[in-house]
Write an enzyme that holds these catalytic residues in place. Structure first.
Site, mmCIF file in Angstrom:
data_model
loop_
_atom_site.group_PDB
_atom_site.id
_atom_site.type_symbol
_atom_site.label_atom_id
_atom_site.label_comp_id
_atom_site.label_asym_id
_atom_site.label_seq_id
_atom_site.Cartn_x
_atom_site.Cartn_y
_atom_site.Cartn_z
ATOM 1 N N TRP A 11 -2.725 -2.646 -1.825
ATOM 2 C CA TRP A 11 -2.469 -4.088 -1.939
ATOM 3 C C TRP A 11 -3.443 -4.730 -0.958
ATOM 4 C CZ3 TRP A 11 -0.894 -8.131 1.264
ATOM 5 C CH2 TRP A 11 -0.481 -9.299 0.599
ATOM 6 N N GLU A 44 16.763 -18.921 -6.277
ATOM 7 C CA GLU A 44 16.493 -17.550 -6.722
ATOM 8 C C GLU A 44 16.012 -17.538 -8.177
ATOM 9 O OE1 GLU A 44 15.958 -14.834 -5.481
ATOM 10 O OE2 GLU A 44 16.391 -13.305 -6.959
ATOM 11 N N ARG A 88 4.259 -0.375 -4.635
ATOM 12 C CA ARG A 88 3.910 -0.911 -3.317
ATOM 13 C C ARG A 88 2.578 -1.655 -3.319
ATOM 14 N NH1 ARG A 88 6.980 1.617 0.840
ATOM 15 N NH2 ARG A 88 5.499 0.788 2.308
ATOM 16 N N ASN A 106 -2.203 1.895 5.612
ATOM 17 C CA ASN A 106 -1.373 0.754 5.216
ATOM 18 C C ASN A 106 -1.171 -0.084 6.465
ATOM 19 O OD1 ASN A 106 0.596 -0.989 4.242
ATOM 20 N ND2 ASN A 106 2.246 0.511 4.439
ATOM 21 N N GLY A 107 -1.437 -1.387 6.381
ATOM 22 C CA GLY A 107 -1.269 -2.248 7.560
ATOM 23 C C GLY A 107 -2.516 -3.067 7.800
ATOM 24 N N LYS A 127 12.449 -16.054 -9.368
ATOM 25 C CA LYS A 127 12.322 -14.999 -10.391
ATOM 26 C C LYS A 127 11.343 -15.427 -11.472
ATOM 27 C CE LYS A 127 13.516 -12.281 -8.826
ATOM 28 N NZ LYS A 127 14.234 -12.099 -7.584
ATOM 29 N N HIS A 160 15.769 -37.747 -5.427
ATOM 30 C CA HIS A 160 14.928 -38.136 -4.279
ATOM 31 C C HIS A 160 13.474 -37.728 -4.465
ATOM 32 C CE1 HIS A 160 18.434 -39.465 -2.074
ATOM 33 N NE2 HIS A 160 19.039 -38.332 -2.405
ATOM 34 N N GLU A 188 7.606 -15.648 -10.111
ATOM 35 C CA GLU A 188 6.904 -14.432 -9.687
ATOM 36 C C GLU A 188 6.554 -13.510 -10.843
ATOM 37 O OE1 GLU A 188 8.800 -11.591 -6.994
ATOM 38 O OE2 GLU A 188 10.758 -12.111 -7.796
ATOM 39 N N CYS A 225 0.846 -1.195 0.000
ATOM 40 C CA CYS A 225 0.000 0.000 0.000
ATOM 41 C C CYS A 225 0.880 1.244 0.000
ATOM 42 C CB CYS A 225 -0.964 0.093 1.167
ATOM 43 S SG CYS A 225 -2.189 -1.209 1.214
ATOM 44 N N LYS A 242 5.933 -4.570 -3.681
ATOM 45 C CA LYS A 242 7.373 -4.497 -3.479
ATOM 46 C C LYS A 242 7.764 -4.614 -2.017
ATOM 47 C CE LYS A 242 11.574 -3.826 -4.844
ATOM 48 N NZ LYS A 242 12.212 -4.986 -5.461
#
Ligand code: M6R
Length: 612
Positions: free
Chosen positions: A73, A485, A27, A99-100, A489, A508, A492, A2, A607
């Site tokens: 968000w 990583e 954000r 925000n929160g 990438k 395995h 996402e 947010c 973000k």
């Protein structure tokens, strides 16, 4: 998570708010909204991005020199027009952006409903503004006192701005566990979730601390008090941000720009900390706690997402070079499993934003248990930078693309320097090897630049795998975190399901997934266990998997077995992650682009993740 922006001054608020929201859109981008006062209080909001808001607000009354804006968000309530912020009180007098998460919103809502309030949205935020309204009307309070009284009843995390139609020369802002910055301009104040929208208006900022409420007025007054009404002296800091750093600079996407910036940002991270000519590395932040870290029982690394992967690389680095035991923890798990942390432990938090709620909570817990807290952070002045006892900034500049790229290489650069520095100080690496590593680190930016030159080939490989539904990333040793990583990438930003595994683990379980439709990206630059990696690749080929191998320049065995190879320059093994991650970033970028995905703003993500 947010974005919040607000303005009070002499200028028209609308263009300032819209511009600020565009800067903050990384954000969150589920919905956007603004509220502007001009005799009347006008609220415009809609599902979607800031550009949708601009269309929605077109030809409406946008006059006013005080206002607020929000980019959301979603947490409570789906992303739609009604749940979009700002939210108004029932009497229409008050308006809030938030925000929160208000954790006790359900109990508060029930009480408010009994008191006659009705709600239109599913959000926790609307409950908060009704609570402020209730307390304001019960006590006939000025808005800041009503906010204070309401926040005393709230459990959870918030950064809020509140505006009162009946008091149009004032903005009230408050924070707890979600960031908020005040910008002090000429005859004006700005408020934002982070400094990015402020930099074009002022360089003077105050970062609100947890539990503080700020009141800024049109006549230039700023007062900060704690929630229990103690007056605070604001600490005004100067911003060190440049507008160019927040623009795309001719690139199609922020992610691409940030990938290509890496030769420069890695060098920037090393500046003043490494001198190959004189043969030394010194990480300033370590100076105050060298003994404590060298003699620590354990280093516990707490981080999330890509920063957690940097932490995994650090586990290999610190254990091999400095012989200090390391545990790498998902911050969210560390916080909630009653961990054993003692006074001789050092907790290292790694975070690009410095605001990740899970990482912050883990640090608070570790602080209570007496551990030394060390922060490795990009955002200057952020909460993690301020809560830690010591730390180092990675100095890679603002990272706007939601997919982290240059922050990762900045984190790994910093962690590599720390491990080499500590190893040399402790005598766990000989001087000759120390100097080899120092020299080799200095070569890394040029080697990254060389990999970037081979991006056409990587783009071609991307076109070959773009239609896959699944992908497997394999690596051993230092390259295992890079496999994780690479998978993160790809998933996402392209929404292809991808898994990262230690190459030897494949047999395995994951090997069952391999068929001719499965691209398997093997990071195979290792000098140690090289033959084992070759065998792993043979095992994939035997099951008709499509192998994309990342190998060291001049490699001749794997190149003959793999379907595609990407060569990267040779380096010392502990420094390999700084090179081997680059092709994976480029690969994901192109795959996502070819699949028509929004590279910089992937769905459902934000973000800076400021909720737990
Ligand atoms: O700001 P932080 O480094 O604390 O953020 C941690 C993660 O949220 C972040 O790395 C996330 O996984 C990125 N989207 C990965 O590209």
């Amino acid at each position: 998570m947010c974005g919040i922006v607000a303005y009070i001054g002499k200028k028209q608020a609308y263009p300032i708010l819209i511009n600020g929201l565009k800067r903050l859109e990384y954000r969150g981008y589920d919905s956007a909204g603004i509220a502007i006062q001009n005799g009347t209080l006008n609220v415009y909001k809609c599902k979607g991005k800031v550009n949708d808001l601009i269309k929605h607000a077109q030809s409406k009354n946008l006059e006013g020199t005080i206002g607020m804006g929000h980019t959301r968000w979603a947490t409570h309530g789906k992303p739609d027009d009604i749940n979009a912020h700002p939210h108004q009180s029932g009497n229409g007098r008050l308006v809030i952006i938030h925000n929160g998460i208000i954790e006790n919103y359900a109990v508060l809502k029930e009480t408010l409903i009994k008191a006659g309030h009705t709600f239109t949205s599913q959000t926790d935020t609307e409950v908060l503004i009704h609570l402020i309204e209730e307390l304001q009307s019960q006590g006939n309070l000025p808005v800041e006192e009503a906010v204070r009284a309401a926040l005393a009843k709230v459990v959870g995390a918030y950064a809020i701005v509140v505006m009162d139609r009946e008091d149009p020369n004032k903005l009230v802002a408050a924070r707890k566990a979600s960031p908020l910055v005040l910008g002090i301009g000429q005859d004006e104040f700005h408020i934002a979730s982070d400094a990015t929208p402020l930099v074009e208006h002022t360089n003077n900022v105050v970062y609100l601390n947890d539990g503080e409420i700020a009141v800024v007025t049109r006549d230039g007054e700023m007062q900060i008090k704690t929630i229990d009404n103690k007056v605070q002296t604001p600490f005004i800091q100067e911003l060190d941000l440049k507008i160019e750093e927040m623009e795309k600079g001719g690139y199609e996407h922020f992610m691409l720009k940030e990938i290509y910036e890496q030769p420069k940002t890695i060098a920037e991270c090393m500046r003043g900390r490494l001198n190959a000519g004189e043969g030394w590395i010194r990480v300033g932040g370590l100076a105050t706690c060298m003994e404590r870290i060298s003699n620590a029982d354990r280093l516990i690394i707490a981080a999330c997402g890509t920063s957690w992967h940097a932490g995994l690389v650090a586990e290999y680095l610190f254990e091999e070079l400095a012989r200090i035991p390391v545990e790498v923890e998902y911050a969210s798990e560390l916080r909630y499993r009653n961990p054993i942390i003692g006074k001789k432990d050092v907790v290292i938090a790694i975070s690009q934003s410095g605001e990740t709620a899970d990482t912050l909570s883990a640090l608070e817990l570790a602080k209570d248990k007496g551990a030394l807290l060390y922060g490795i952070v990009n955002s200057v002045g952020s909460s993690i930078a301020r809560i830690t006892d010591a730390g180092s900034y990675i100095h890679v500049g603002p990272e706007i693309g939601v997919a982290s790229t240059k922050a990762f290489t900045g984190q790994v650069t910093l962690l590599s320097m720390m491990a080499i520095h500590l190893g040399y100080r402790k005598g766990t690496i000989p001087k000759t090897y120390y100097q080899t590593l120092v020299e080799e680190m200095e070569n890394i930016p040029n080697k990254v630049a060389k990999i970037l030159e081979s991006s056409k080939k990587i783009e071609y490989i991307a076109s070959e795998i773009k239609d896959a539904n699944n992908a497997l990333f394999l690596g051993r040793g230092y390259n295992f975190p890079i496999a994780l990583e690479g998978a993160l990438k790809l998933k996402e930003i392209s929404y292809i399901h991808a898994e990262g595994y230690p190459a030897a683990e494949m047999k395995h379980g994951p090997i069952a997934l391999i068929d001719e439709n499965m691209p398997v990206i093997v990071i195979a630059t290792n000098k140690s266990a090289y033959e084992k990696i070759v065998s792993n690749i043979q095992e994939v080929k035997a099951r008709k998997g499509v192998v994309i191998a990342i190998v060291t320049e001049g490699e001749s065995v794997i190149s003959k077995i793999a379907d595609y190879t990407i060569e990267i320059p040779d380096t010392e093994e502990p420094l390999t992650p700084l090179l081997s991650v680059i092709p994976l970033q480029i690969l994901s970028y192109h795959v996502a682009l070819m699949r028509g995905c929004n590279v910089d703003q992937p769905r459902n993500l934000a973000k800076s993740v400021t909720v737990e």
